[in-house]
Design an enzyme around this catalytic site. Sequence first.
Site, PDB file in Angstrom:
ATOM      1  N   ASP A  98     -41.069   9.699   6.905  1.00 49.60           N
ATOM      2  CA  ASP A  98     -42.487   9.360   6.811  1.00 49.60           C
ATOM      3  C   ASP A  98     -42.628   7.845   6.724  1.00 49.60           C
ATOM      4  O   ASP A  98     -41.673   7.132   6.407  1.00 49.60           O
ATOM      5  CB  ASP A  98     -43.146  10.048   5.618  1.00 49.60           C
ATOM      6  CG  ASP A  98     -42.496   9.658   4.288  1.00 49.60           C
ATOM      7  OD1 ASP A  98     -41.291   9.339   4.264  1.00 49.60           O
ATOM      8  OD2 ASP A  98     -43.200   9.676   3.254  1.00 49.60           O
ATOM      9  N   GLU A 162     -41.197  10.489   1.192  1.00 48.60           N
ATOM     10  CA  GLU A 162     -40.748   9.437   0.277  1.00 48.60           C
ATOM     11  C   GLU A 162     -41.877   8.486  -0.089  1.00 48.60           C
ATOM     12  O   GLU A 162     -41.899   7.929  -1.191  1.00 48.60           O
ATOM     13  CB  GLU A 162     -39.587   8.659   0.916  1.00 48.60           C
ATOM     14  CG  GLU A 162     -38.866   7.715  -0.042  1.00 48.60           C
ATOM     15  CD  GLU A 162     -39.491   6.329  -0.136  1.00 48.60           C
ATOM     16  OE1 GLU A 162     -39.142   5.585  -1.072  1.00 48.60           O
ATOM     17  OE2 GLU A 162     -40.340   5.985   0.720  1.00 48.60           O
TER      18      GLU A 162
END
Length: 445
Positions: A98, A162
């Site tokens: 991400d 994350e």
Amino acid sequence: MSAFTKPLEMNEPRFLTLLGNLMSESKYLQNSPSQGLVPQEDLACKHILELLKPFMKENGGVLEVEKVNFVEGRGNLIIRYPGTHPTEVCSFVGSHMDVVPADPTGWSRDPFTLVQEGDMLYGRGTTDCLGHVALLTDLMIQLAEQKPAMKRSIVVVFIANEENGSFPGVGVDQLAKEGYMDSLKHGPLFWIDAADCQPCIGTAGNCQWRLKTTGKLFHSGLPHKGINSIELAMDGVAYIQKQFYKDFPRHEKEEEYGFVTQSNFKPTQISCTPGSLNQLPPECVVQGDARITPFYDCKQVVAKVNSYVAELNADPTLLHDPETHGPDSKYCLPDEVVEGKEGGRKGSFEMKWIGSGENGVACKLDSKGYHAILEATEAVLGSVKPYSIGGSLPLIRDLQNEGFDVQISGYGISSRYHADNEAADLKMLRNATKIISTVISIMER
């Protein structure tokens, strides 16, 4: 046993092709649920798995690959090159699929397309952290191509979620909770999501807070009849800071680990009740964070700060300072009758903590993994300069507490993290392949 006679060299065309494919999905990898941006890490997994496919065990290769989803569309990938000793391992974890949001209006290039200018690679995720994902994918394929005989299994874990911890149970936290990472306790775990090619040996913890002050609305020409919530907030925060730095001074280990800054408590945002310029605002909200070096505990910080706030609520006149705000600015109006309260009207404080907070990390300096990353970095770059940062890396302390030997490194550019025109340096990423493969060789000795 040595894994390689010399460090591996990046397969640059393969790396750039994969990074370009990942970048083409980066618009849909943005992680900010409050903005309606929920990443679909499966889009990144698709390109990685396509590249790994010929090297997977089920297709006659050697790599053991497992895709793990706890939430639909949001996969994690575990890639294993098996060694001869099933209980020995060297793992590289933390590279995430991400990215933080990018507003194209602040960029001079398309943030969602890989743009190469010489050795500079531009685009959202090049440094944090799709560049690391592409790098480690290429490295695992090289192991599968060369098939070195190794006692240790080499494991790479690409993670989801994350960049935003609002919704737990998606990424590495759930992988650890459900036992997918238990075998990685049998060797060093290198968290590959830092920057500048040097080992990071310490990070700070982070507690975010919201302090609301309540005063009394009144005409600003009669300050003695009101309670100015802005001044109350200013003085309250200053009081909290003064007490904080008494209780959490610079720790002796901060020198050993090279922390430039000590633990700190500070405001970063402020707002108050809208109104006229000739009114004392009745409410003010100050928000900020406390950055805590890993030698203090966030729970201890929260308890102490709450005690400071309790002191202020018990007696806000502690803050009265006529030399600063003048003799007519007051935080207690003893002659004003307030139902259910003795002593008149008082200014008040309400402290709320945003999230549970997380502690920082001090890597083990007597670890074989730490000495391996030191030796490998110096061998490739000619020097090694471990550092610590006041920023936070989420999730790592939990892993350390669960028994993982966490070491931290990374090969992006720290000044480009989360920035407009984010970029990575291809020279640094080439060196990263050499450093990581050298680490593997050292751990095999």
